[in-house]
Design a protein around this motif. Sequence first.
Motif, PDB file in Angstrom:
ATOM      1  N   UNK A  61      -5.346  -2.585   9.317  1.00 10.31           N
ATOM      2  CA  UNK A  61      -6.357  -3.577   9.701  1.00 10.31           C
ATOM      3  C   UNK A  61      -6.640  -4.569   8.576  1.00 10.31           C
ATOM      4  N   UNK A  62      -6.923  -4.050   7.372  1.00  9.29           N
ATOM      5  CA  UNK A  62      -7.240  -4.941   6.250  1.00  9.29           C
ATOM      6  C   UNK A  62      -6.030  -5.735   5.785  1.00  9.29           C
ATOM      7  N   UNK A  63      -4.836  -5.283   6.169  1.00 11.85           N
ATOM      8  CA  UNK A  63      -3.607  -5.991   5.793  1.00 11.85           C
ATOM      9  C   UNK A  63      -3.306  -7.153   6.724  1.00 11.85           C
ATOM     10  N   UNK A  64      -4.147  -7.342   7.769  1.00 15.03           N
ATOM     11  CA  UNK A  64      -3.985  -8.495   8.656  1.00 15.03           C
ATOM     12  C   UNK A  64      -3.393  -8.190  10.009  1.00 15.03           C
ATOM     13  N   UNK A  65      -3.044  -6.941  10.273  1.00 13.68           N
ATOM     14  CA  UNK A  65      -2.471  -6.560  11.564  1.00 13.68           C
ATOM     15  C   UNK A  65      -3.579  -6.341  12.596  1.00 13.68           C
ATOM     16  N   UNK A  66      -3.291  -6.690  13.827  1.00 11.22           N
ATOM     17  CA  UNK A  66      -4.270  -6.544  14.901  1.00 11.22           C
ATOM     18  C   UNK A  66      -3.712  -5.647  16.001  1.00 11.22           C
ATOM     19  N   UNK A  67      -4.525  -4.735  16.453  1.00 10.07           N
ATOM     20  CA  UNK A  67      -4.108  -3.756  17.456  1.00 10.07           C
ATOM     21  C   UNK A  67      -3.647  -4.450  18.739  1.00 10.07           C
ATOM     22  N   UNK A 109       0.828  -1.211   0.000  1.00 12.72           N
ATOM     23  CA  UNK A 109       0.000   0.000   0.000  1.00 12.72           C
ATOM     24  C   UNK A 109       0.860   1.256   0.000  1.00 12.72           C
ATOM     25  N   UNK A 110       1.945   1.227   0.767  1.00 17.53           N
ATOM     26  CA  UNK A 110       2.865   2.361   0.801  1.00 17.53           C
ATOM     27  C   UNK A 110       3.526   2.546  -0.561  1.00 17.53           C
ATOM     28  N   UNK A 111       3.980   1.449  -1.157  1.00 17.77           N
ATOM     29  CA  UNK A 111       4.648   1.517  -2.459  1.00 17.77           C
ATOM     30  C   UNK A 111       3.721   2.093  -3.528  1.00 17.77           C
ATOM     31  N   UNK A 112       2.454   1.717  -3.484  1.00 15.61           N
ATOM     32  CA  UNK A 112       1.489   2.195  -4.477  1.00 15.61           C
ATOM     33  C   UNK A 112       1.297   3.703  -4.402  1.00 15.61           C
ATOM     34  N   UNK A 113       1.350   4.247  -3.192  1.00 16.53           N
ATOM     35  CA  UNK A 113       1.100   5.686  -2.991  1.00 16.53           C
ATOM     36  C   UNK A 113       2.380   6.511  -2.958  1.00 16.53           C
ATOM     37  N   UNK A 114       3.522   5.885  -3.195  1.00 15.60           N
ATOM     38  CA  UNK A 114       4.810   6.592  -3.084  1.00 15.60           C
ATOM     39  C   UNK A 114       4.983   7.637  -4.184  1.00 15.60           C
ATOM     40  N   UNK A 115       5.713   8.711  -3.862  1.00 17.32           N
ATOM     41  CA  UNK A 115       6.072   9.745  -4.837  1.00 17.32           C
ATOM     42  C   UNK A 115       7.580   9.987  -4.749  1.00 17.32           C
ATOM     43  N   UNK A 116       8.121  10.570  -5.806  1.00 11.76           N
ATOM     44  CA  UNK A 116       9.555  10.861  -5.861  1.00 11.76           C
ATOM     45  C   UNK A 116       9.836  12.254  -5.325  1.00 11.76           C
ATOM     46  N   UNK A 117      10.682  12.351  -4.322  1.00 12.18           N
ATOM     47  CA  UNK A 117      11.108  13.625  -3.754  1.00 12.18           C
ATOM     48  C   UNK A 117      12.612  13.785  -3.890  1.00 12.18           C
ATOM     49  N   UNK A 118      13.059  15.045  -3.855  1.00  9.41           N
ATOM     50  CA  UNK A 118      14.493  15.333  -3.912  1.00  9.41           C
ATOM     51  C   UNK A 118      14.853  16.229  -2.730  1.00  9.41           C
ATOM     52  N   UNK A 119      15.776  15.765  -1.911  1.00  8.72           N
ATOM     53  CA  UNK A 119      16.249  16.489  -0.737  1.00  8.72           C
ATOM     54  C   UNK A 119      17.216  17.593  -1.178  1.00  8.72           C
ATOM     55  N   UNK A 120      16.966  18.820  -0.703  1.00  7.01           N
ATOM     56  CA  UNK A 120      17.806  19.950  -1.116  1.00  7.01           C
ATOM     57  C   UNK A 120      19.256  19.784  -0.664  1.00  7.01           C
ATOM     58  N   UNK A 121      19.484  18.932   0.350  1.00  7.75           N
ATOM     59  CA  UNK A 121      20.845  18.710   0.833  1.00  7.75           C
ATOM     60  C   UNK A 121      21.701  17.912  -0.153  1.00  7.75           C
ATOM     61  N   UNK A 122      21.055  17.291  -1.134  1.00  7.22           N
ATOM     62  CA  UNK A 122      21.769  16.421  -2.066  1.00  7.22           C
ATOM     63  C   UNK A 122      21.911  17.023  -3.461  1.00  7.22           C
ATOM     64  N   UNK A 123      21.510  18.277  -3.613  1.00  4.96           N
ATOM     65  CA  UNK A 123      21.631  18.944  -4.910  1.00  4.96           C
ATOM     66  C   UNK A 123      22.225  20.336  -4.700  1.00  4.96           C
ATOM     67  N   UNK A 124      22.808  20.923  -5.737  1.00  4.93           N
ATOM     68  CA  UNK A 124      23.356  22.278  -5.598  1.00  4.93           C
ATOM     69  C   UNK A 124      22.272  23.292  -5.236  1.00  4.93           C
ATOM     70  N   UNK A 172      -2.022   8.276   5.112  1.00  2.80           N
ATOM     71  CA  UNK A 172      -2.118   7.053   5.904  1.00  2.80           C
ATOM     72  C   UNK A 172      -3.576   6.685   6.153  1.00  2.80           C
ATOM     73  N   UNK A 173      -3.970   5.502   5.728  1.00  8.51           N
ATOM     74  CA  UNK A 173      -5.322   4.965   5.949  1.00  8.51           C
ATOM     75  C   UNK A 173      -5.176   3.732   6.835  1.00  8.51           C
TER      76      UNK A 173
END
Length: 210
Positions: free
Chosen positions: A157-163, A61-76, A150-151
């Motif tokens: 819950x639907x992924x099988x984890x229990x509180x 679920x996380x992978x499906x909703x992921x986006x590409x970001x660029x950290x300013x510390x790693x670029x000029x 985050x849902x």
Amino acid sequence: MADRFYLACLRDTVGSNMSFHCYQGQGYASDINKAHVYTLEEAQNSWNRGRDIDLPVSADAIDTAAVWHVDHQHIPGESVIKDGCKGYVAFLKGQWNGNDVYWLSDLLPTDDFSKARVFAQPDTTDTDLVWLPFTTADAVKRRTFNINLLDRRTMIQSAGLRQPSWLKRQKRRKSSGKTRWNCPCCGKISWQENPYDFDGCRDCACEGHR
């Protein structure tokens, strides 16, 4: 259901980026590619004995909703113009989502690098923009997840984890509705109904705090 989970650390959120426990416990990172992958059993066990800032989530679920970001510390931080470069991207100077920059796109500026517009030539007359070769930024992009997406129902819950039992007990505790204050004079703790202004300290003799 895929048997893949990440363990988020809610304390280390940077901007809108959720942070994850890194591979083999090597700290925390918002870069999903550095996140340790747990089985359902491992994720549940970690949650059962974990802290209230740790939260297992479905990796798919996380992978499906992921986006590409660029950290300013790693670029000029200033424009880089190269002879023969056929593609440039530009980000807004002095504006960040946590550490991540906002790119010019076909619509509004965005922190999603996959939506950055690629220009044939830079317009260096605009001093509010930093221009970089596309390849320079593309080389340091990383996958991130916006914590606001985050849902808990579908990703936990639907992924099988229990509180865990300790979390259920924690949620059942009723709040007194009072706000904790420290007396600015003596430092003692006071609990009061007013959450905005200090009403005074019963144990302090200082003028204005009684």
